[in-house]
Enzyme design. Structure first.
Site, PDB file in Angstrom:
ATOM      1  N   HIS A 122       0.848  -1.189   0.000  1.00 28.65           N
ATOM      2  CA  HIS A 122       0.000   0.000   0.000  1.00 28.65           C
ATOM      3  C   HIS A 122       0.884   1.239   0.000  1.00 28.65           C
ATOM      4  O   HIS A 122       0.748   2.125   0.841  1.00 28.65           O
ATOM      5  CB  HIS A 122      -0.893  -0.014   1.252  1.00 28.65           C
ATOM      6  CG  HIS A 122      -2.172   0.760   1.098  1.00 28.65           C
ATOM      7  ND1 HIS A 122      -3.260   0.280   0.436  1.00 28.65           N
ATOM      8  CD2 HIS A 122      -2.538   1.979   1.546  1.00 28.65           C
ATOM      9  CE1 HIS A 122      -4.249   1.164   0.480  1.00 28.65           C
ATOM     10  NE2 HIS A 122      -3.828   2.211   1.142  1.00 28.65           N
ATOM     11  N   THR A 167      -2.592   2.919  -4.630  1.00 28.28           N
ATOM     12  CA  THR A 167      -2.789   3.359  -3.253  1.00 28.28           C
ATOM     13  C   THR A 167      -3.601   4.643  -3.183  1.00 28.28           C
ATOM     14  O   THR A 167      -3.238   5.647  -3.795  1.00 28.28           O
ATOM     15  CB  THR A 167      -1.417   3.593  -2.591  1.00 28.28           C
ATOM     16  OG1 THR A 167      -0.664   2.391  -2.706  1.00 28.28           O
ATOM     17  CG2 THR A 167      -1.566   3.968  -1.129  1.00 28.28           C
ATOM     18  N   GLU A 168      -4.701   4.590  -2.432  1.00 26.96           N
ATOM     19  CA  GLU A 168      -5.555   5.761  -2.196  1.00 26.96           C
ATOM     20  C   GLU A 168      -6.009   6.425  -3.504  1.00 26.96           C
ATOM     21  O   GLU A 168      -6.216   7.630  -3.565  1.00 26.96           O
ATOM     22  CB  GLU A 168      -4.834   6.797  -1.313  1.00 26.96           C
ATOM     23  CG  GLU A 168      -4.251   6.232  -0.017  1.00 26.96           C
ATOM     24  CD  GLU A 168      -5.308   5.843   0.999  1.00 26.96           C
ATOM     25  OE1 GLU A 168      -6.357   6.487   1.033  1.00 26.96           O
ATOM     26  OE2 GLU A 168      -5.089   4.861   1.742  1.00 26.96           O
ATOM     27  N   LEU A 169      -6.126   5.598  -4.536  1.00 27.27           N
ATOM     28  CA  LEU A 169      -6.550   6.052  -5.867  1.00 27.27           C
ATOM     29  C   LEU A 169      -5.674   7.173  -6.435  1.00 27.27           C
ATOM     30  O   LEU A 169      -6.156   8.035  -7.187  1.00 27.27           O
ATOM     31  CB  LEU A 169      -8.027   6.492  -5.873  1.00 27.27           C
ATOM     32  CG  LEU A 169      -9.052   5.471  -5.389  1.00 27.27           C
ATOM     33  CD1 LEU A 169     -10.452   5.887  -5.818  1.00 27.27           C
ATOM     34  CD2 LEU A 169      -8.755   4.073  -5.893  1.00 27.27           C
ATOM     35  N   TRP A 223      -8.027  10.009  -3.637  1.00 33.46           N
ATOM     36  CA  TRP A 223      -9.341  10.120  -2.995  1.00 33.46           C
ATOM     37  C   TRP A 223      -9.229  10.654  -1.581  1.00 33.46           C
ATOM     38  O   TRP A 223     -10.191  10.656  -0.845  1.00 33.46           O
ATOM     39  CB  TRP A 223     -10.118   8.800  -3.060  1.00 33.46           C
ATOM     40  CG  TRP A 223      -9.705   7.669  -2.159  1.00 33.46           C
ATOM     41  CD1 TRP A 223      -8.675   7.649  -1.255  1.00 33.46           C
ATOM     42  CD2 TRP A 223     -10.357   6.392  -2.036  1.00 33.46           C
ATOM     43  NE1 TRP A 223      -8.628   6.439  -0.613  1.00 33.46           N
ATOM     44  CE2 TRP A 223      -9.657   5.647  -1.061  1.00 33.46           C
ATOM     45  CE3 TRP A 223     -11.458   5.795  -2.646  1.00 33.46           C
ATOM     46  CZ2 TRP A 223     -10.016   4.338  -0.703  1.00 33.46           C
ATOM     47  CZ3 TRP A 223     -11.814   4.502  -2.275  1.00 33.46           C
ATOM     48  CH2 TRP A 223     -11.095   3.792  -1.322  1.00 33.46           C
TER      49      TRP A 223
END
Lengths: 427, 432
Positions: A109, A145-147, A299
C-alpha cells in the site's frame, strides 16, 4: 443498462512502535505487535467477519447477481495470516463464489509509483502472486494506493497489461461531466478508467450516520432513487469505499448492515440495473470521453491530491530517505530485509506525519497511533536510522566476498619451489 | 564551634526535591559546600519532610506548623492565613508554554522529581486560594519569609535570582542586614535584551538595593552593568562549581560519531544554531549523528527545520530525558556542543567535561571563562563551530589535548572554591 460497480478497499498497515533514539543499533523490532494485533482483532470482529458473512449471504440470496470487488493490500493479508486466518478464509470463500473480483495494487500500500518505478512493478507483481495464491485469480484491473492517479500512471499500467484502472472522479478534472461512464486516458492507450462516483460513495462511507446531514437518515428507498436518477446518463455507477465503512467507521448500531442487506435487492427491482465487477464493466461498456490528469489526484482529504502524504518537510524527508536506500536493499537481496523496507513504505506512516489540521486533520488523528505528527516522524526516522545501520553492515558483507574470491597466483621458481603468492583481482 | 561561623539566611526558590533546572542544583550544591564554613538557614517554598541537609537548617514553607507560626504582617500585608504548600509550579525558565509536551524539566543538571496528580491538584487548589500568577507567589514567599526572618539571628541575607529578590528587599528593610544577591540567570538572557517586563524591573530594583551582587560569570556581570546599569563596583564574580561525577564510557550502538546538545529548547540556548552547525558538519562528513536532548518551545520548529534541511536521518531529537539516559548520552558522545546565545554559566558543559567529552561552546557563556580546555566560538559563527567539531572528530591529537586541558580545569571548578570566595566577599564587605 447501468451497472453498479462496488469496490472495497481492505488495508491494515504494520504500525511502528514508539521507537526511541536509544533503540537505534540496539533493538531491531520496529513494529508495535500488540497494537497491530489488537486493531486487527477489533476490525475483524466489528467489520471483516460480519461484512464478509453478509456479502456471502447476499451473493447466495441473489443467485450470483450481486457482484463485488476487493483490493486487499499485502500487509493486510499478512496480518490475516498472522492474527486472523479466519478472516482470510472468509475472503477465500467469497472468491469461490465466482462473483467477487480481486484487484491489483502495490503490495505494501505504498506510494512507490511516485518514487521508484522498478519498486512499484516489483510490489505489484508480488501482490498479484499473492492474489493468485489465495484467490486463484489473476488481477486484470489495477487500483493504486488511495486512488493516486495521473496520465503517466495510466500509461504505465497499460504497459503492464492491465485492462482497467480505478480512480477518483474529481470534480475539478471532470469539469461538469459525469463519472458514470468509462473514460479513456490520453495518447491512445487502450486502458479504461473507472471513476469513483464520490457523491454516492461518500453518502454511504462518510455521511451515512451524520446527523447534521440534511438527508439523514439515509434509507434504502432514498438511495435507490438517487441511483435510478442515473438512468439515461450513465453506464456504470462506481461505488468505491474503504471496507471498514461497514461496522468500523459506521458502527453496527447506525443500521449500516441493514442498509447493506436491503440495498442490492432494492436496486435490482428495476430491471435495467445490475451489479458488475470492474472487469465486467470494462468488458461491457465503451469509453465515452477522455479523463486527462496531469497532476496526481487521489481520494484523500478534501483536496483529493497528494497533500495527505506529501505536504510537509517531515514527509518529504522520510520519503526521500526510505527510497534512497533502494539500490542498497536490492543489492543485498535479503528477503527479510526487503520485507522490512517494503513495510516502511506503507503510505500510512507518512499519513500520520501530516500537519494539515481542520477537518481532515481529525481524520488523520483518528487513524494515527501517535500523539502528534512530530512523534510519527521522529519514531519513523529512528527506525530508519537503525535500518540504515543494518543496510550498511550487510552491504559490506555482500561486497566483501567478491574481493576474497579473487584468484591467487602462486609464483614458482624453475625448480617448482614457491616464491610467493599474489592476489590477482578480477575486474 | 558553629556559632562562631558567619550566619547566613539564604533565600532559595527551587530546591531538591522540587527543581526545574540548573538553579535548584546550583543552590543545593553551593549551600552544602558553604555549610562547612558558614551557618546556613535556607528558606524555600517547598521541601519534602524527609529531606534533610547536613550542617544546614532547611526550612520548607510548606512544612511550617501553622499553629506555632507567629505571624507578623509586614507593611500592612495582612492575610488571615493558613500555611499551605506554596509550590513553585510555574517554570520561570521557560518563556512560553510548550504545546503538546508536558514537561518537568530538561537540561543537563535537571533531575526530575515526580509529583503525583494528587499533589498537582493540591497545587492548583492553592492557586485558586492565593491566585495562580507568579507575582502572587513571589509576594507570598516574600511575606512569609520576612515574618520568619523577624525571629531569626543572621548576619547576611543571601538571595538567589529574581523570585527571591522581593523577600530579600523586605528583610533588608526590616532588619537592616546586608543583602547579597546571587545572580544565576537574568531576564535579559532568557527573553533577549529588548524585554523590559516586570521581571526585568524586579531584577533591576533588587540589584540596585542589594549591597553585593554575585554574578556566576564575568559574562553575567557585564550584562548587569550594560543592561541594568548597575555599578560593577558592587559585584564579585563567583563562578559555579561542580560536583564530582561518576563518569563512565559506553559503547555506541551505531557506527557514526555523535555530537550532543543538552538543554531547554528555548531561544537562549540556541537550538537552531545547533541545527545549522549540524548541517554544515554533515556537508563535510555525513557519518556523524547529532543528538538534541531536551524540550521547549523550539521543539517543533527545530524538528521541522531538520527535515526541511534534509538531515532528518542524522539529527535526532530525544525529547525529555531522565538523568540516567542523559548520563548514558554523555558517555557515548564524541563532542559536546553548546551554542548558547546568552548563557550565564552552562553547567552542562562541565558535566560533559567530566565525562571526557571535548566541548565546543559559545563565547557568550560563563563556563567559557573557566573551561579553557574547550573550543570557543561566537554563537553566530556556525561555520567556525562546525570546523571545530570536524577537527575534534578527526584529529586525535587535538582531541586528546582538549580533553586533557579540560580535566585540568575541572580541578578548579569546585563548589568549595565558590563557597570560600563567597565567604571572603562577605568579609571584604565587612558583612561578617
Amino acid at each position: 443498462m447501468p451497472s453498479i460497480c462496488f469496490y472495497f478497499q481492505v488495508h491494515q498497515p504494520f504500525r511502528i512502535k514508539n521507537y526511541s533514539f536509544f533503540d537505534i543499533g540496539h533493538s531491531h523490532e520496529y513494529e508495535d505487535e500488540a497494537k497491530n494485533q489488537q486493531i486487527m482483532n477489533k476490525v475483524a470482529d466489528k467489520c471483516y467477519i460480519k461484512t464478509n458473512n453478509k456479502m456471502l449471504d447476499l451473493i447466495h440470496r441473489h443467485k450470483g447477481n450481486f457482484r463485488i470487488s476487493y483490493s486487499i493490500s499485502g500487509t493486510a493479508i499478512e496480518q490475516f495470516e498472522k492474527y486472523r486466518p479466519d478472516v482470510l478464509q472468509s475472503f477465500i470463500d467469497l472468491a469461490n463464489t465466482g462473483c467477487v473480483e480481486f484487484l491489483a495494487e502495490t503490495y505494501s500500500h505504498s506510494l512507490s509509483f511516485i518514487f521508484s518505478k522498478p519498486e512499484f512493478e516489483r510490489q505489484v507483481s508480488k501482490h498479484a502472486a499473492m492474489i493468485k495464491k489465495y484467490f486463484n485469480q489473476v488481477p486484470k484491473v489495477f487500483r493504486n494506493t488511495e486512488l493516486i492517479f495521473n496520465n503517466e500512471l495510466a500509461a504505465h499500467i497499460d504497459g503492464m497489461g492491465y485492462k482497467g484502472i480505478i480512480c477518483e472522479g474529481a470534480d475539478r478534472l471532470l469539469n461538469g461531466r459525469t463519472p458514470n461512464y468509462l473514460y479513456n486516458t490520453v495518447n491512445g492507450k487502450k486502458i479504461k478508467l473507472l471513476l469513483k462516483n464520490h457523491r454516492l460513495s461518500d453518502d454511504i462511507a462518510f455521511r451515512f450516520s451524520d446527523r447534521g446531514w440534511k438527508e439523514f437518515p439515509l434509507t434504502v428507498d432514498k438511495y435507490k432513487k438517487w441511483v435510478y436518477d442515473v438512468a439515461g446518463n450513465g453506464e456504470t455507477i462506481n461505488l468505491f469505499m474503504d471496507y471498514e465503512t461497514f461496522g468500523e467507521h459506521q458502527w453496527e448500531s447506525t443500521g449500516i448492515f441493514d442498509f447493506l442487506d436491503h440495498l442490492p435487492g432494492a436496486i435490482m427491482e428495476h430491471p435495467d440495473f445490475d451489479f458488475k465487477t470492474p472487469s465486467e464493466v470494462v468488458d461491457s461498456y465503451p469509453t465515452r470521453d477522455t479523463y486527462d490528469v496531469h497532476e496526481f489526484c487521489s481520494w484523500a482529504d478534501t483536496e483529493r491530491d497528494l497533500s495527505a502524504w506529501l505536504s510537509n518537510s517531515m514527509q518529504s524527508e522520510s520519503f526521500k530517505r526510505i527510497y534512497a536506500i533502494e539500490s542498497d536493499i536490492k543489492e543485498i537481496n535479503d528477503p527479510k530485509l526487503t520485507n522490512v523496507w517494503e513495510r516502511l513504505q506503507t503510505s500510512d506512516h507518512f499519513y500520520y506525519m501530516c500537519t494539515k489540521f481542520w477537518n481532515d486533520g481529525d481524520v488523520h488523528k483518528y487513524f494515527s497511533p501517535f500523539e502528534t505528527p512530530y512523534d510519527a516522524y521522529m519514531f519513523y526516522m529512528n527506525v530508519y536510522s537503525d535500518l540504515e545501520c543494518i543496510v550498511k553492515r550487510k552491504l559490506k558483507k555482500v561486497r566483501a566476498p567478491k574481493i576474497a574470491k579473487a584468484k591467487t597466483i602462486r609464483l614458482q621458481a624453475n625448480d617448482g619451489k614457491a616464491i610467493g603468492e599474489h592476489p590477482a583481482l578480477t575486474s | 564551634m558553629k556559632s562562631s561561623l558567619p550566619k547566613v539566611l539564604m533565600l532559595g526558590w527551587e530546591f531538591p526535591p522540587v527543581i526545574n533546572g540548573g538553579l535548584g542544583v546550583a543552590c543545593h550544591d553551593l549551600s552544602s559546600a558553604m555549610s562547612e564554613i558558614a551557618d546556613i538557614t535556607m528558606v524555600v517554598p517547598k521541601t519534602s519532610p524527609g529531606f534533610k541537609m547536613k550542617n544546614m537548617n532547611l526550612v520548607g514553607i510548606n512544612n511550617i506548623d501553622v499553629n506555632t507560626f507567629d505571624h507578623h504582617p509586614v507593611e500592612g500585608a495582612s492575610l488571615p492565613y493558613k500555611i499551605h504548600n506554596v509550590r513553585a509550579d510555574i517554570n520561570p525558565y521557560y518563556s512560553t508554554n510548550i504545546e503538546g509536551y508536558s514537561v518537568e524539566g530538561g537540561g543537563s543538571s535537571t533531575a526530575s522529581y515526580g509529583t503525583t496528580d494528587r499533589e498537582r491538584l493540591q497545587a492548583f487548589n492553592i492557586d485558586s486560594l492565593y491566585g495562580g500568577d507568579v507575582i502572587q507567589k513571589v509576594m507570598q514567599y516574600a511575606d512569609i519569609t520576612a515574618s520568619l526572618a523577624s525571629k531569626m539571628d543572621f548576619d547576611v541575607i543571601h538571595a538567589h535570582d529574581w523570585m527571591t529578590m522581593l523577600a530579600g528587599i523586605k528583610i533588608k528593610e526590616q532588619t537592616g542586614k546586608p543583602l547579597v544577591m546571587h545572580i544565576h540567570s537574568l531576564e535579559v538572557d532568557r527573553s533577549g535584551p529588548d524585554n523590559r517586563g516586570w521581571v526585568y524591573q524586579l531584577e533591576k530594583k533588587g540589584m540596585e538595593i542589594a549591597d553585593l551582587l554575585l554574578p556566576v560569570s564575568q559574562f553575567t556581570a557585564n550584562i548587569i552593568s550594560q543592561h541594568y546599569g548597575i555599578d560593577s563596583g558592587k559585584m564579585k564574580v563567583v563562578h559555579n562549581g561542580s560536583m564530582p561525577v561518576n563518569a563512565f564510557k559506553s559503547k555506541r550502538r551505531f557506527k557514526e560519531k555523535t555530537v550532543l546538545f543538552v538543554g531547554r529548547l528555548t531561544r537562549q540556548k540556541g537550538p537552531e544554531k545547533f541545527l545549522e552547525i549540524a548541517a554544515r558538519v554533515l556537508q563535510k562528513d555525513p557519518d556523524v549523528r547529532f543528538v538534541m536532548a531536551g524540550v521547549g518551545d523550539y521543539f517543533k520548529s527545530v524538528l521541522e527545520r531538520s527535515s526541511y534541511t534534509g538531515i532528518g536521518n542524522r539529527f535526532h531529537m530525544t525529547g525529555f530525558l531522565d538523568q540516567e539516559k542523559l548520563r548514558y548520552l554523555f558517555s557515548v558522545s564524541d563532542v559536546y556542543c553548546m551554542p548558547s546565545i546568552s548563557e550565564p554559566f552552562g553547567l552542562s558543559a562541565v558535566e560533559a567535561a567530566h565525562f571526557g567529552v571535548p566541548c565546543v561552546i559559545s563565547k557568550q557563556s560563563g563556563v567559557s571563562e573557566v573551561l579553557n580546555g574547550a573550543l570557543k566560538f561566537d554563537f553566530w559563527d556556525d561555520n567556525k563551530a562546525a570546523g571545530y567539531i570536524l577537527n575534534l572528530l578527526h584529529d586525535k591529537t587535538l582531541r586528546n589535548k582538549v580533553i586533557e586541558d579540560a580535566s585540568e580545569n575541572l580541578k578548579d571548578i569546585t563548589w568549595d572554591i565558590s563557597a570560600r570566595k563567597i565567604v571572603n566577599a562577605y568579609a571584604e564587605k565587612q558583612f561578617i
